[in-house]
Design an enzyme around this catalytic site. Structure first.
Site, mmCIF file in Angstrom:
data_model
loop_
_atom_site.group_PDB
_atom_site.id
_atom_site.type_symbol
_atom_site.label_atom_id
_atom_site.label_comp_id
_atom_site.label_asym_id
_atom_site.label_seq_id
_atom_site.Cartn_x
_atom_site.Cartn_y
_atom_site.Cartn_z
ATOM 1 N N ARG A 182 0.835 -1.223 0.000
ATOM 2 C CA ARG A 182 0.000 0.000 0.000
ATOM 3 C C ARG A 182 0.866 1.268 0.000
ATOM 4 O O ARG A 182 0.519 2.269 0.618
ATOM 5 C CB ARG A 182 -0.956 0.029 1.194
ATOM 6 C CG ARG A 182 -1.892 -1.137 1.287
ATOM 7 C CD ARG A 182 -2.877 -1.182 0.102
ATOM 8 N NE ARG A 182 -3.798 -2.286 0.282
ATOM 9 C CZ ARG A 182 -3.553 -3.531 -0.135
ATOM 10 N NH1 ARG A 182 -2.437 -3.798 -0.791
ATOM 11 N NH2 ARG A 182 -4.418 -4.494 0.062
ATOM 12 N N SER A 194 -10.595 -0.406 3.715
ATOM 13 C CA SER A 194 -9.767 -0.587 4.914
ATOM 14 C C SER A 194 -9.210 0.764 5.343
ATOM 15 O O SER A 194 -8.509 1.411 4.570
ATOM 16 C CB SER A 194 -8.590 -1.514 4.616
ATOM 17 O OG SER A 194 -9.077 -2.726 4.112
ATOM 18 N N GLU A 211 -4.361 3.704 6.116
ATOM 19 C CA GLU A 211 -4.169 3.444 4.689
ATOM 20 C C GLU A 211 -4.831 4.584 3.905
ATOM 21 O O GLU A 211 -4.368 4.991 2.845
ATOM 22 C CB GLU A 211 -4.822 2.099 4.340
ATOM 23 C CG GLU A 211 -4.754 1.760 2.881
ATOM 24 C CD GLU A 211 -5.421 0.434 2.539
ATOM 25 O OE1 GLU A 211 -5.240 -0.546 3.274
ATOM 26 O OE2 GLU A 211 -6.132 0.410 1.513
HETATM 27 C C1 LIG Z 1 -15.342 -0.433 -0.465
HETATM 28 C C2 LIG Z 1 -13.870 -0.183 -0.747
HETATM 29 C C3 LIG Z 1 -13.026 -1.250 -0.931
HETATM 30 C C4 LIG Z 1 -11.655 -1.033 -1.192
HETATM 31 N N1 LIG Z 1 -10.848 -2.101 -1.373
HETATM 32 C C5 LIG Z 1 -9.530 -1.934 -1.654
HETATM 33 C C6 LIG Z 1 -8.686 -3.065 -1.874
HETATM 34 O O1 LIG Z 1 -9.119 -4.222 -1.842
HETATM 35 N N2 LIG Z 1 -7.376 -2.833 -2.131
HETATM 36 C C7 LIG Z 1 -6.864 -1.572 -2.202
HETATM 37 O O2 LIG Z 1 -5.666 -1.436 -2.441
HETATM 38 N N3 LIG Z 1 -7.655 -0.483 -2.006
HETATM 39 C C8 LIG Z 1 -8.972 -0.630 -1.740
HETATM 40 N N4 LIG Z 1 -9.777 0.461 -1.537
HETATM 41 C C9 LIG Z 1 -9.194 1.816 -1.575
HETATM 42 C C10 LIG Z 1 -9.341 2.551 -2.941
HETATM 43 O O3 LIG Z 1 -10.345 1.958 -3.712
HETATM 44 C C11 LIG Z 1 -8.044 2.559 -3.728
HETATM 45 O O4 LIG Z 1 -7.003 3.107 -2.961
HETATM 46 C C12 LIG Z 1 -8.164 3.356 -5.046
HETATM 47 O O5 LIG Z 1 -7.014 3.173 -5.820
HETATM 48 C C13 LIG Z 1 -8.378 4.844 -4.812
HETATM 49 O O6 LIG Z 1 -8.691 5.426 -6.055
HETATM 50 P P1 LIG Z 1 -9.441 6.810 -6.175
HETATM 51 O O7 LIG Z 1 -9.479 7.165 -7.620
HETATM 52 O O8 LIG Z 1 -10.759 6.741 -5.501
HETATM 53 O O9 LIG Z 1 -8.435 7.761 -5.399
HETATM 54 P P2 LIG Z 1 -8.780 9.041 -4.508
HETATM 55 O O10 LIG Z 1 -9.442 8.590 -3.238
HETATM 56 O O11 LIG Z 1 -9.482 10.053 -5.306
HETATM 57 O O12 LIG Z 1 -7.319 9.557 -4.164
HETATM 58 C C14 LIG Z 1 -6.470 8.842 -3.322
HETATM 59 C C15 LIG Z 1 -5.103 9.532 -3.294
HETATM 60 O O13 LIG Z 1 -4.509 9.436 -4.581
HETATM 61 C C16 LIG Z 1 -4.276 10.742 -5.133
HETATM 62 N N5 LIG Z 1 -4.626 10.650 -6.556
HETATM 63 C C17 LIG Z 1 -5.797 10.215 -7.088
HETATM 64 N N6 LIG Z 1 -5.714 10.205 -8.429
HETATM 65 C C18 LIG Z 1 -4.485 10.658 -8.747
HETATM 66 C C19 LIG Z 1 -3.793 10.881 -9.981
HETATM 67 N N7 LIG Z 1 -4.360 10.634 -11.159
HETATM 68 N N8 LIG Z 1 -2.533 11.354 -9.925
HETATM 69 C C20 LIG Z 1 -1.925 11.633 -8.743
HETATM 70 N N9 LIG Z 1 -2.535 11.447 -7.554
HETATM 71 C C21 LIG Z 1 -3.793 10.952 -7.559
HETATM 72 C C22 LIG Z 1 -5.176 11.684 -4.374
HETATM 73 O O14 LIG Z 1 -4.639 12.987 -4.368
HETATM 74 C C23 LIG Z 1 -5.198 11.031 -3.001
HETATM 75 O O15 LIG Z 1 -4.053 11.401 -2.265
HETATM 76 C C24 LIG Z 1 -11.156 0.292 -1.271
HETATM 77 C C25 LIG Z 1 -12.030 1.376 -1.092
HETATM 78 C C26 LIG Z 1 -13.372 1.147 -0.843
HETATM 79 C C27 LIG Z 1 -14.299 2.313 -0.669
#
Ligand SMILES: Cc1cc2nc3c(=O)[nH]c(=O)nc-3n(C[C@H](O)[C@H](O)[C@H](O)COP(=O)(O)OP(=O)(O)OC[C@H]3O[C@@H](n4cnc5c(N)ncnc54)[C@H](O)[C@@H]3O)c2cc1C
Length: 335
Positions: A161, A235, A331
């Site tokens: 992570r 998580s 995380e």
């Molecule tokens: C129900 C649920 C289940 C999940 N299960 C998992 C799992 O099994 N495994 C896992 O690893 N994660 C899991 N996650 C966490 C999440 O889905 C991941 O971390 C995902 O990659 C976040 O993507 P996002 O586009 O929503 O990022 P955001 O929440 O929008 O951003 C997260 C971070 O990344 C940065 N960011 C976003 N996009 C960019 C970009 N294009 N360039 C630079 N920085 C950027 C943001 O500034 C922020 O700091 C889960 C979340 C939920 C709600």
């Protein structure tokens, strides 16, 4: 560009926390992004699907919502295939696209919310597979200069992570495109979670990548709260990795401790187990709480503020540290 002032981010984060962005803009191409960077010298925050975020206060400066789309087969070899996806693509839809084309390697990562551009940030992982296993390279625009940089796998410093984008390069780049090396004959990962049981229940002895994806979707849907129904960010905490020595000490007092030995010699202890032992599982505190089926998922029961969720997280961290001497770390990105 269409800049919106004081825009509510409630529908842009899966916790459903109602905070505002001082300024908000959506970009659909690298050129649009570069223009926005020239026009603005405010602090910038890149927003993807908002599924790994806890917003505790108004976001100062400019929020750039990455909506750069596009999926492409880049190079086609007899056994492997190189594909690319825009940073704004929905991760799960990208996985389904790859599966439909018969490209394997990311089926275990089905149904992870969020966008492709955020996937390398924390090296998303699930059911024995991590993004780094299929990662080829990425393109990112430097926010300070607007220049395009290419990061190969070794440049990203992927860990559990973790990546360089959560550490040294935090907040410095917008990831606009990610390239993957997928396989036409992938090694299947069936040993994690309940994948095997799920396949057996369906009487599938020779699974395809589609079967695995379906199994993962079924397991995840039964275990994790759907953010559309109950706000959460998956998580909230990382699973801590502790030394063998510390583990042996703990085992003397807690003989039932759940653990996984790691290749690096450390021991991983599930954060969910630690939280549950401290009595938090399913406990509600005001508008927030720890989920009844998955203790390390914190939820918003309706009108929780980011601060309320954060305060609960701190209480959980303190009680786990007091009981086990292990300090949990988040995380989720807290803003
Ligand atoms: C129900 C649920 C289940 C999940 N299960 C998992 C799992 O099994 N495994 C896992 O690893 N994660 C899991 N996650 C966490 C999440 O889905 C991941 O971390 C995902 O990659 C976040 O993507 P996002 O586009 O929503 O990022 P955001 O929440 O929008 O951003 C997260 C971070 O990344 C940065 N960011 C976003 N996009 C960019 C970009 N294009 N360039 C630079 N920085 C950027 C943001 O500034 C922020 O700091 C889960 C979340 C939920 C709600």
């Amino acid at each position: 560009m269409n800049y919106e002032k004081d825009k509510s981010l409630q529908y842009f984060n899966t916790f459903g926390i109602d905070v505002k962005a001082e300024s908000f803009v959506e970009v659909q191409s690298v050129e649009e992004l570069q223009n926005v960077l020239v026009e603005n010298k405010k602090p910038i925050f890149i927003l993807g699907g908002g599924s790994n975020l806890l917003l505790t206060k108004k976001v100062k400066g400019l929020v750039i919502h990455n909506s750069i789309f596009g999926k492409k087969v880049e190079r086609d070899f007899s056994k492997s295939i190189y594909v690319s996806a825009g940073g704004g693509e929905n991760w799960h839809e990208f996985v389904l696209w790859a599966i439909k084309k018969g490209f394997g390697g990311i089926e275990n990562l089905s149904l992870i919310p969020g966008r492709v551009g955020a996937a390398p940030i924390q090296n998303i992982g699930a059911y024995g597979v991590e993004l780094k296993d299929v990662f080829h390279k990425l393109e990112a625009v430097e926010l300070a200069t607007g220049k395009i940089h290419v990061f190969r796998r070794k440049d990203c410093h992927f860990g559990y992570r973790e990546s360089i984008f959560k550490k040294k390069m935090k907040g410095q780049f917008c990831i606009t495109k990610v390239y993957f090396k997928l396989s036409k004959n992938p090694k299947l990962h069936l040993d994690y979670g309940a994948i095997k049981q799920q396949l057996e229940a369906k009487k599938i002895s020779i699974p395809t990548i589609k079967d695995i994806s379906k199994a993962v979707i079924k397991i995840r849907s039964s275990k994790l709260p759907d953010p559309a129904e109950l706000g959460n960010s998956g998580s909230f905490f990382k699973n801590p990795e502790i030394s063998k020595r510390q583990f042996k000490q703990l085992q003397k007092s807690f003989s039932q401790i759940v653990f996984y030995p790691l290749e690096n010699g450390k021991i991983k202890v599930p954060a969910g187990w630690l939280i549950e032992q401290c009595g938090w599982k399913g406990k509600r505190v005001g508008n927030t709480g720890s989920h009844a089926k998955q203790a390390l998922v914190l939820v918003n029961y309706g009108n929780a503020t980011g601060k309320e969720v954060y305060q609960l997280a701190v209480k959980i961290i303190d009680s786990v540290e007091e009981k086990f001497g292990i300090k949990l770390s988040a995380e989720v990105n807290v803003l």
